[in-house]
Scaffold this active site. Structure first.
Site, short mmCIF file in Angstrom:
data_model
loop_
_atom_site.label_atom_id
_atom_site.label_comp_id
_atom_site.label_asym_id
_atom_site.label_seq_id
_atom_site.Cartn_x
_atom_site.Cartn_y
_atom_site.Cartn_z
N TRP A 1 -3.24 -2.34 -1.51
CA TRP A 1 -2.92 -3.67 -2.01
C TRP A 1 -3.65 -4.61 -1.06
O TRP A 1 -3.25 -4.75 0.10
CB TRP A 1 -1.41 -3.89 -1.98
CG TRP A 1 -0.98 -5.26 -2.33
CD1 TRP A 1 -1.03 -6.36 -1.53
CD2 TRP A 1 -0.44 -5.70 -3.57
NE1 TRP A 1 -0.56 -7.45 -2.20
CE2 TRP A 1 -0.19 -7.08 -3.45
CE3 TRP A 1 -0.15 -5.05 -4.78
CZ2 TRP A 1 0.34 -7.83 -4.48
CZ3 TRP A 1 0.39 -5.80 -5.80
CH2 TRP A 1 0.63 -7.17 -5.66
N GLU B 1 23.55 -19.80 5.65
CA GLU B 1 23.31 -18.47 5.08
C GLU B 1 24.05 -17.39 5.88
O GLU B 1 24.62 -16.46 5.32
CB GLU B 1 21.79 -18.20 5.03
CG GLU B 1 21.36 -16.76 4.77
CD GLU B 1 21.78 -16.20 3.42
OE1 GLU B 1 22.38 -16.93 2.61
OE2 GLU B 1 21.54 -15.00 3.19
N GLU C 1 30.86 -13.06 2.50
CA GLU C 1 30.81 -12.32 1.23
C GLU C 1 30.96 -10.82 1.40
O GLU C 1 31.44 -10.14 0.50
CB GLU C 1 29.56 -12.66 0.42
CG GLU C 1 28.28 -12.10 0.94
CD GLU C 1 27.07 -12.49 0.09
OE1 GLU C 1 27.15 -12.42 -1.14
OE2 GLU C 1 26.03 -12.82 0.68
N LYS D 1 25.75 -9.07 -8.98
CA LYS D 1 24.38 -9.28 -8.52
C LYS D 1 23.69 -10.39 -9.29
O LYS D 1 22.92 -11.15 -8.75
CB LYS D 1 23.60 -7.96 -8.64
CG LYS D 1 22.20 -8.01 -8.06
CD LYS D 1 22.22 -8.16 -6.55
CE LYS D 1 20.85 -8.37 -5.96
NZ LYS D 1 20.91 -9.02 -4.64
N LYS E 1 26.72 -14.87 4.34
CA LYS E 1 26.53 -13.42 4.40
C LYS E 1 27.77 -12.77 4.97
O LYS E 1 28.26 -11.77 4.47
CB LYS E 1 25.30 -13.16 5.27
CG LYS E 1 24.42 -12.04 4.93
CD LYS E 1 23.41 -12.16 3.84
CE LYS E 1 23.90 -12.70 2.54
NZ LYS E 1 22.85 -13.13 1.63
N ARG F 1 4.28 0.55 -6.51
CA ARG F 1 4.23 -0.43 -5.42
C ARG F 1 3.14 -1.48 -5.64
O ARG F 1 3.12 -2.48 -4.97
CB ARG F 1 3.96 0.30 -4.09
CG ARG F 1 5.05 1.28 -3.73
CD ARG F 1 4.55 2.30 -2.73
NE ARG F 1 4.40 1.75 -1.41
CZ ARG F 1 5.34 1.77 -0.47
NH1 ARG F 1 6.51 2.32 -0.74
NH2 ARG F 1 5.14 1.27 0.71
N CYS G 1 0.84 -1.20 0.00
CA CYS G 1 0.00 0.00 0.00
C CYS G 1 0.88 1.25 0.00
O CYS G 1 2.02 1.22 0.42
CB CYS G 1 -0.87 0.02 1.24
SG CYS G 1 -1.84 -1.46 1.45
#
Ligand code: F6R
Length: 608
Positions: A74, A480, A487, A603, A484, A27, A2
């Site tokens: 939304w 993970e 990297e 990316k 993280k 959005r 929203c």
């Protein structure tokens, strides 16, 4: 997601509000509305569908007030009808809202018992009635908002105007963004700087938990405990850029902080929040009942999301899951059962190995379901079904919000398949859906630990190696966490299943080794305590990320504990991802690394 706009000034504001809402169209939304005060009385115009419908209605019934709020909705709770469109109002107050009020059912029951009559299916309407209830007790508008806010649970942003108060606009933020714009004799509220760009480039971002009282002359800020707060003004370039960093130093920080909002938005796409059931927004080209196995393939962080989902599909849908990193899977000549389901997970939708795994599975007669963030990507185009993550553009190279949105989608799929296969009854499905709905609020709670995590990062920055441990879904989260950290800070880190410790990695433990243990108080907690004792006995520095009970019940000497709120264990990996990401982020910042563009990384990895 929203969009919220508010203006308090001296001349009619409705047209400006619609202009600003246009800048929030990106959005996504399905209805819109504006409320102003005319001759001191609240008046609303709302319309189903796009802003042109609202603009047409406003031409027929122009609104003249000099204070107003606007909204693009939304739909989450209730269909995208005009009646459910915001602003929602009583005879005292009108409100617009972005996010989810988790405890709306309880509040609605309580307020109904006190004589309040609800007219919509939305969670937002309880906010209007809660504030009205406080005003009926004799509180001023401002005191009523102050009293109502602590009663709301969830992740949200709100804007209010009040009957008979032409110079008053109030905003509040908890887990969903809200910014104040400074004008000449006019003040603004907006979901982001983009919404405010037509009026001003001087912005103040609210901190989480803040609320703000606006008059045409200025703004007074309050923190979560209701105390006056000072918040800095910043100059933005928002008119020129669609993607900006807000008040964050890095995109990664902004993306970490966006998670309650984008995870909420993603969940709303897959859940019927009102009835507490999974509602997939697409037709499946197969019947989940006929599946005998699922194969999942992905790379890096997306692979870890898949690994967490393996636990969910097995537990809730009672389906065996095969999972492999795409770079291995594509060359394994893996035999696949005809008519099986292949799930690929990718933020960019362009990762070469994941695409090759998809193509291989297609040749083997699999149905292809992709969980992707970029819906125009090659992986999306080549899939039979696209389960979109609604994370918005992820700019930081280290994936954060795409990861938790992938988890949100995969959790909804696992519960949805479980119910379709008869492995979950309606009551259990509703419980799991309620747990999922609480995720954005729990993620917002986790931000309260940020100052402590920042301090801890100064210690971690001195380490040469770091170990992450977890069991169950916290094992892939440990992987993970290690990814993280390495990297973006370039500190060597490894993630292990806690039970594997004594099969090798325990040899690494000494006084210099930080060991980060992800351990909520769940069914396997006691086993993890034994592993922590093994680390403590060898002098390792244990950092516990866990809840109050985990800390209390473990009797292990901790170097530090990051206290997470209590939660049902099923989807705890989603909120627990937040401190894990913040720890890596702050460590890299302390070390002066290029957080958004770490060395050697891209990316989108479109080569093998
Ligand atoms: C780590 C990270 C990578 C990606 C991986 C897959 O923070 O971002 O490990 O997850 O390169 O990328 P996508 O999801 O675009 O397929």
């Amino acid at each position: 997601m929203c969009g919220i706009v508010g203006i308090v000034g001296a001349s009619p504001v409705a047209e400006q509000i619609v202009e600003s809402l246009r800048r929030l169209e990106y959005r996504g939304y399905d209805s819109a509305g504006v409320a102003t005060l005319e001759n001191g009385r609240l008046t609303r115009v709302r319309a189903e569908g796009k802003l042109k419908n609202l603009a047409a209605k406003l031409q027929e019934h122009p609104l003249k007030g000099a204070v107003g709020i606007g909204h693009t909705r939304w739909a989450t709770h209730g269909r995208p009808t005009e009646n459910n469109a915001h602003p929602h109002a009583t005879d005292r107050v009108a409100v617009v809202h972005n996010g989810i009020i988790e405890n709306f059912r309880e509040l609605r029951e309580e307020l109904t018992a006190r004589g309040h009559v609800f007219k919509t299916e939305t969670d937002t309407e309880v906010v209007a009635h809660l504030v009205t209830d406080e005003m009926q007790k004799g509180h001023s508008a401002r005191d009523a908002v102050a009293a109502a806010l602590p009663r709301l649970r969830g992740a949200f942003a709100l804007a209010f105007i009040f009957n008979g108060e032409p110079d008053l606009l109030i905003g509040a933020r908890q887990g969903a963004p809200l910014a104040v714009g400074w004008g000449e004799g006019e003040m603004y509220l907006g979901s982001d700087a983009l919404a405010l760009a037509p009026f001003t480039n001087t912005i103040t971002y609210l901190d989480d938990g803040d609320w703000v009282v606006l008059t045409p002359k200025g703004a007074q800020f309050f923190d979560a405990s209701g105390l006056p707060a000072r918040r800095a003004k910043v100059q933005t370039q928002a008119s020129a850029f669609l993607v900006d960093k807000g008040n964050h130093r890095h995109f990664m920080a902004k993306e970490i902080h966006e998670q309650p909002e984008v995870v909420g938005r993603t969940l709303a796409h897959y859940l019927d929040m009102s009835s507490g059931a999974v509602r997939l927004p697409f037709e499946l080209p197969f019947d989940p009942k006929t599946l005998t196995r699922i194969t999942i393939s992905a790379c890096g962080t997306a692979y870890y999301a898949g690994l967490i989902a393996k636990y969910w599909f097995e537990r809730y849908a009672r389906l065996p899951v095969e999972i492999d990193v795409a770079s291995e899977f594509r060359y394994r000549d893996a035999p696949m059962v005809d008519g099986g389901l292949m799930i690929v997970v990718s933020q960019s939708g362009e990762t070469a190995d994941t695409l090759a795994a998809l193509r291989y599975a297609k040749e083997q007669g699999q149905h292809i379901l992709s969980v992707v963030n970029v819906q125009t990507s090659t992986i999306a185009r080549e899939s039979d079904v696209v389960a979109a993550t609604l994370a918005g553009p992820e700019i930081g190279v280290a994936s954060t919000k795409a990861f938790t949105c992938q988890l949100a989608v995969l959790a909804c799929l696992a519960v949805g398949f479980g119910s379709a296969r008869g492995a979950l009854d309606a009551t259990r499905e509703a419980e799991l859906v309620a747990d999922l709905i609480s995720m954005p609020g729990l993620m917002a709670e986790a931000f309260k630990r940020e100052p402590q995590i920042e301090a801890l990062a100064r210690d971690l920055a001195k380490a040469k190696d770091v170990l992450y441990l977890g069991r169950g879904t916290n094992y892939p989260l440990a992987l993970e966490g290690a990814l993280k950290l390495k990297e973006i800070s370039y500190i060597h880190a490894e993630g292990y299943a806690a039970g594997e410790l004594k099969h090798g990695p325990i040899a690494l433990i000494d006084e210099a080794m930080p060991v980060i243990v992800l351990a909520p108080f769940d069914a396997v907690f006691e086993k993890t305590v034994s592993n922590m004792q093994e680390v403590a006995a060898r002098g390792g520095k244990i950092v516990l990320i866990g809840d109050a009970r985990a800390k209390h019940e473990s009797a292990v000497p901790f170097f530090a504990t990051i206290a997470m709120p209590d939660m049902a264990p099923d989807f705890a990996a989603i909120p627990y991802a937040v401190p894990v990401q913040m720890l890596a982020y702050h460590t890299a910042v302390v070390m002066g690394k290029d957080v958004d563009q770490p060395r050697n990384l891209a990316k989108s990895v479109t080569v093998e």
